[in-house]
Each structure stands twice: as C-alpha cells, then as structure tokens.
Write a protein that holds these residues in place. Structure first.
Motif, short mmCIF file in Angstrom:
data_model
loop_
_atom_site.label_atom_id
_atom_site.label_comp_id
_atom_site.label_asym_id
_atom_site.label_seq_id
_atom_site.Cartn_x
_atom_site.Cartn_y
_atom_site.Cartn_z
N GLU A 13 -5.04 25.49 8.59
CA GLU A 13 -4.31 26.76 8.62
C GLU A 13 -4.84 27.60 9.77
N VAL A 14 -3.93 28.05 10.62
CA VAL A 14 -4.29 28.87 11.78
C VAL A 14 -3.35 30.07 11.79
N GLY A 15 -3.92 31.26 11.76
CA GLY A 15 -3.12 32.48 11.77
C GLY A 15 -2.20 32.59 10.57
N GLY A 16 -2.61 32.03 9.45
CA GLY A 16 -1.80 32.08 8.24
C GLY A 16 -0.68 31.06 8.19
N GLU A 17 -0.58 30.19 9.19
CA GLU A 17 0.47 29.17 9.24
C GLU A 17 -0.13 27.78 9.04
N PRO A 18 0.55 26.90 8.29
CA PRO A 18 0.05 25.54 8.06
C PRO A 18 0.41 24.59 9.21
N TYR A 19 -0.57 23.88 9.71
CA TYR A 19 -0.37 22.89 10.77
C TYR A 19 -0.92 21.55 10.31
N VAL A 20 -0.46 20.50 10.97
CA VAL A 20 -0.95 19.14 10.73
C VAL A 20 -1.40 18.60 12.07
N TRP A 21 -2.58 17.99 12.11
CA TRP A 21 -3.08 17.43 13.36
C TRP A 21 -3.64 16.02 13.13
N ARG A 22 -3.70 15.26 14.22
CA ARG A 22 -4.29 13.91 14.19
C ARG A 22 -4.95 13.63 15.53
N LEU A 23 -5.87 12.72 15.53
CA LEU A 23 -6.53 12.31 16.76
C LEU A 23 -5.56 11.42 17.53
N HIS A 24 -5.10 11.89 18.68
CA HIS A 24 -4.09 11.19 19.47
C HIS A 24 -4.72 10.17 20.42
N ARG A 25 -5.84 10.53 21.03
CA ARG A 25 -6.49 9.63 21.99
C ARG A 25 -7.98 9.83 21.94
N LEU A 26 -8.71 8.73 21.95
CA LEU A 26 -10.16 8.77 22.00
C LEU A 26 -10.62 8.99 23.43
N PRO A 27 -11.79 9.59 23.63
CA PRO A 27 -12.30 9.70 25.00
C PRO A 27 -12.63 8.30 25.52
N GLY A 28 -12.39 8.09 26.81
CA GLY A 28 -12.67 6.77 27.38
C GLY A 28 -12.33 6.69 28.85
N TRP A 29 -12.29 5.47 29.35
CA TRP A 29 -12.00 5.22 30.76
C TRP A 29 -10.51 5.08 30.96
N SER A 30 -10.00 5.54 32.11
CA SER A 30 -8.61 5.37 32.47
C SER A 30 -8.42 3.97 33.04
N SER A 31 -7.27 3.38 32.82
CA SER A 31 -7.00 2.04 33.35
C SER A 31 -6.60 2.07 34.82
N ASP A 32 -6.22 3.25 35.34
CA ASP A 32 -5.77 3.36 36.72
C ASP A 32 -6.90 3.43 37.73
N ALA A 33 -7.94 4.15 37.40
CA ALA A 33 -9.04 4.36 38.35
C ALA A 33 -10.33 4.54 37.55
N PRO A 34 -11.45 4.53 38.24
CA PRO A 34 -12.71 4.73 37.52
C PRO A 34 -12.91 6.19 37.11
N VAL A 35 -11.98 6.68 36.31
CA VAL A 35 -11.99 8.07 35.87
C VAL A 35 -12.00 8.09 34.35
N ARG A 36 -12.76 9.00 33.79
CA ARG A 36 -12.81 9.14 32.33
C ARG A 36 -11.81 10.20 31.90
N HIS A 37 -11.30 10.06 30.71
CA HIS A 37 -10.43 11.08 30.14
C HIS A 37 -11.01 11.48 28.79
N GLY A 38 -10.71 12.70 28.39
CA GLY A 38 -11.25 13.22 27.14
C GLY A 38 -10.36 12.91 25.96
#
Length: 109
Positions: A13-38
């Motif tokens: 609940e944020v600001g009196g409103e109900p929300y639903v959340w889920r983990l969409h992406r884990l932190p890790g390496w990008s497949s395109d370049a040697p770059v990490r993403h959060g």
C-alpha cells in the motif's frame, strides 16, 4: 508442455492505494556488451491495467557463487519509494496503455 517460472506477486500500500509488484529482472550481465544491469520490479495498481517497470542501478558486483536475489529480500520501503517516484515521473497507474519504464537511483528516488 513448457513450464514458466513466474515471480510471486506481493501486495503493498502506497499513499493509501493498493499496488501489486513482482521482481521483473535480477541484477546481472547484459548479453550485448560487458555491462551490468540492475534489478527491475514490475508494478501495477491492484485495480488498474497499466504496468510500470522500475529499474535500479546495478550496484556492486556480486561475489562468484553468491546466491541470487529473491523477491522476498527486496526491502518494502525501497519498493514503496520506487512506486512514489514512478508516479511522480508521470506514471498513471489507472490509465490504459503500454508498460512504462522508469529508472530510479539505488534509494528508489
């Protein structure tokens, strides 16, 4: 038949409103370049349709063999702050339309 592995959804609940959340992406390496993403979380209003994907910075590189992040380990305050930041950035959770991608800092602001 292929089995899909979806992240569990959590209510918040944020600001009196109900929300639903889920983990969409884990932190890790990008497949395109040697770059990490959060990590990224997907958020929607409990009664709405429009989703927002909130992306965090990568943070420090994990040790080799460290266990993966689980959705239950994400701090509730961080998720709440990220939802507030998404709304402040223009996400309208009760509108219809495409998923909105929003980038926040490590504190969710």
């Amino acid at each position: 038949m292929a089995r899909t592995k979806l992240s569990p959804e959590f209510e918040i609940e944020v600001g009196g409103e109900p929300y639903v959340w889920r983990l969409h992406r884990l932190p890790g390496w990008s497949s395109d370049a040697p770059v990490r993403h959060g990590m990224a979380i997907a958020v929607r209003h409990q009664e709405g349709q429009r989703e927002a994907v909130v992306e965090f910075p990568p943070g420090p590189q994990p040790r080799f063999g460290a266990p993966q992040l689980k959705a239950s380990q994400v701090p509730v305050k961080l998720v709440a702050k990220a939802i507030e930041s998404a709304i402040a950035a223009g996400w309208e959770p009760m509108s219809r339309g495409k998923t909105v991608a929003i980038v926040v800092d490590a504190t969710g602001a």
